[in-house]
Design an enzyme around this catalytic site. Structure first.
Site, mmCIF file in Angstrom:
data_model
loop_
_atom_site.group_PDB
_atom_site.id
_atom_site.type_symbol
_atom_site.label_atom_id
_atom_site.label_comp_id
_atom_site.label_asym_id
_atom_site.label_seq_id
_atom_site.Cartn_x
_atom_site.Cartn_y
_atom_site.Cartn_z
ATOM 1 N N LYS A 67 0.835 -1.224 -0.044
ATOM 2 C CA LYS A 67 -0.196 0.096 0.012
ATOM 3 C C LYS A 67 0.639 1.185 0.030
ATOM 4 O O LYS A 67 0.470 2.258 -0.707
ATOM 5 C CB LYS A 67 -1.070 0.050 1.203
ATOM 6 C CG LYS A 67 -1.998 -0.907 1.214
ATOM 7 C CD LYS A 67 -2.986 -0.820 2.591
ATOM 8 C CE LYS A 67 -3.955 -2.248 2.609
ATOM 9 N NZ LYS A 67 -4.886 -2.025 3.474
ATOM 10 N N ASP A 103 -9.768 2.079 2.733
ATOM 11 C CA ASP A 103 -9.863 1.619 4.221
ATOM 12 C C ASP A 103 -10.578 2.281 5.140
ATOM 13 O O ASP A 103 -11.198 1.825 6.067
ATOM 14 C CB ASP A 103 -8.387 1.264 4.548
ATOM 15 C CG ASP A 103 -7.777 0.056 3.774
ATOM 16 O OD1 ASP A 103 -8.660 -0.601 3.481
ATOM 17 O OD2 ASP A 103 -6.546 0.277 3.555
#
Ligand code: ATR
Length: 278
Positions: A67, A103
Site C-alpha cells: 500500500k 480503508d
C-alpha cells in the site's frame, strides 16, 4: 462480450478473500467482471501494474505490503489517499494512474452503519502506530471524537503519527504502560500482534462502561484482541471482516459506479468461516 478485469496484488496473497467478495458483488449487481488475486513481491509492483493495464486490466486493489509503495507509484492521489499515505485502490482516468484509499471509509461504515456505533464525542484509543493505524486516524478524527489517543510499543512512531494528524483534531500519544487508569469508549487494535495470537499489554479497566473493541485484523476464529474485549466487558468486540467488505464495496463503486449491498456478503463470509471452525 469480454469481461472487465480487476485484481488484488499482495505478498503473500493466497488467503485473500477479495476475489470472493468481488464475485459476490458482481453477481448481486449484475456486473460482468473478473477479479483475481496475484502474488506480487514489492520489487515487482511497478512492472506488474503496467503489465496488468496493458493487458486490459481496469482496476486494482493493493494489500500488504504494497500500500505504501502504491502511494509512491501513482500519478494522482485522492485527498483520502493523500491523508492516509497509502493506496489500496487503483484506477485509470484516461491513461493517468490514480490511487485512492477506501480503508478509512470502510472502517467508519462498519462501525457506524453495521455496528450502530456513534463516534462523535467518544473517547477513542488506537493500539499501534504502523501503516494500519495511519490509515484510520484521519477518518476517525473526521467523526469528531472527544479525543483520540494512540498507544504504541515504540513511542517515537506514535509521536510521529500524532504530529502528522494534530491539525485534524484532539490527538495525544502514550506508551502501553501509561494507559493504566484511563478509560475509553472505543478501542481499536491496529497492531499486527493478533496475527501471531499476541496482545499488547493492556491494563484492567481500560474499556469504559458500555465501551466497544474493534480489531482491524480478521481471522476465521475470534482474534486474541476480540477475545480480550469480550472477557473485559466490551458490549461489542468485533473483528475487521465488516471493514474488509466495506472497503471492497467502496472500491467496487469507484470502478463500476454501482454500490453493492454489503450485509449479505458479510453474512455469507461469516457463515463460511463458522463452517470452517466447527
Ligand atoms: P501495519 O502496516 O500492519 O500496521 P507495521 O507498520 O509493521 O504493520 O506496524 C505494526 C504495528 O504493530 C506497530 O505499531 C507495532 O509496534 P512497533 O511500532 O513498536 O513495532 C505493532 N506490534 C507488532 N507486534 C506487536 C506486539 N507483539 N505487541 C505490541 N505491538 C506490536
Amino acid at each position: 462480450m469480454a469481461v472487465d478485469r480487476y485484481a488484488v496484488f499482495g505478498h503473500p496473497i493466497s488467503h485473500s478473500k477479495s476475489p470472493l467478495i468481488h464475485a459476490l458483488f458482481a453477481k448481486q449487481t449484475g456486473q460482468k467482471i473478473a477479479y483475481t488475486a496475484q502474488d506480487v513481491p514489492p520489487g515487482c509492483l511497478e512492472v506488474a501494474v503496467r503489465v496488468f493495464h496493458a493487458g486490459g486490466g481496469r482496476g486494482l486493489n493493493l494489500t500488504l505490503p504494497l500500500k505504501e509503495l502504491g502511494y509512491q507509484l501513482v500519478q494522482e492521489l485522492t485527498p483520502r489517499a493523500q491523508l492516509a499515505g497509502s493506496v489500496n485502490t487503483i484506477f485509470w482516468q484516461d491513461e493517468t494512474l490514480c490511487g485512492d484509499n477506501t480503508d478509512g471509509v470502510g472502517l467508519i461504515r462498519d462501525l457506524t452503519a453495521n455496528l450502530g456505533l456513534t463516534l462523535t464525542g467518544k473517547r477513542i484509543l488506537i493500539l499501534g502506530a504502523g501503516g494500519a493505524a495511519r490509515g484510520i486516524v484521519g477518518p476517525l478524527l473526521e467523526q469528531k471524537p472527544a479525543f483520540l489517543v494512540i498507544a504504541n510499543r515504540t513511542l517515537a512512531r506514535a509521536q510521529e503519527l500524532g504530529e502528522r494528524f494534530a491539525v485534524l483534531g484532539k490527538i495525544s500519544v502514550t506508551s502501553f504502560a501509561d494507559l493504566a487508569g484511563k478509560h475509553f469508549d472505543l478501542i481499536l487494535n491496529a497492531t499486527s500482534a493478533s496475527l501471531h495470537g499476541e496482545l499488547p499489554p493492556l491494563p484492567e479497566g481500560l474499556i469504559a462502561k458500555g465501551g466497544c473493541c474493534y480489531d482491524l485484523m480478521y481471522a476465521d476464529r475470534p482474534t486474541a484482541f476480540v477475545r480480550w474485549g469480550l472477557e473485559h466487558g466490551a458490549i461489542i468486540s468485533a473483528d475487521g471482516l465488516g471493514m474488509l467488505v466495506e472497503q471492497a464495496a467502496e472500491a467496487f463503486y469507484i470502478w463500476r459506479g454501482v454500490r453493492p449491498e454489503t450485509a449479505p456478503v458479510i453474512w455469507q463470509l461469516r457463515a463460511d468461516a463458522d463452517k470452517k471452525t466447527v
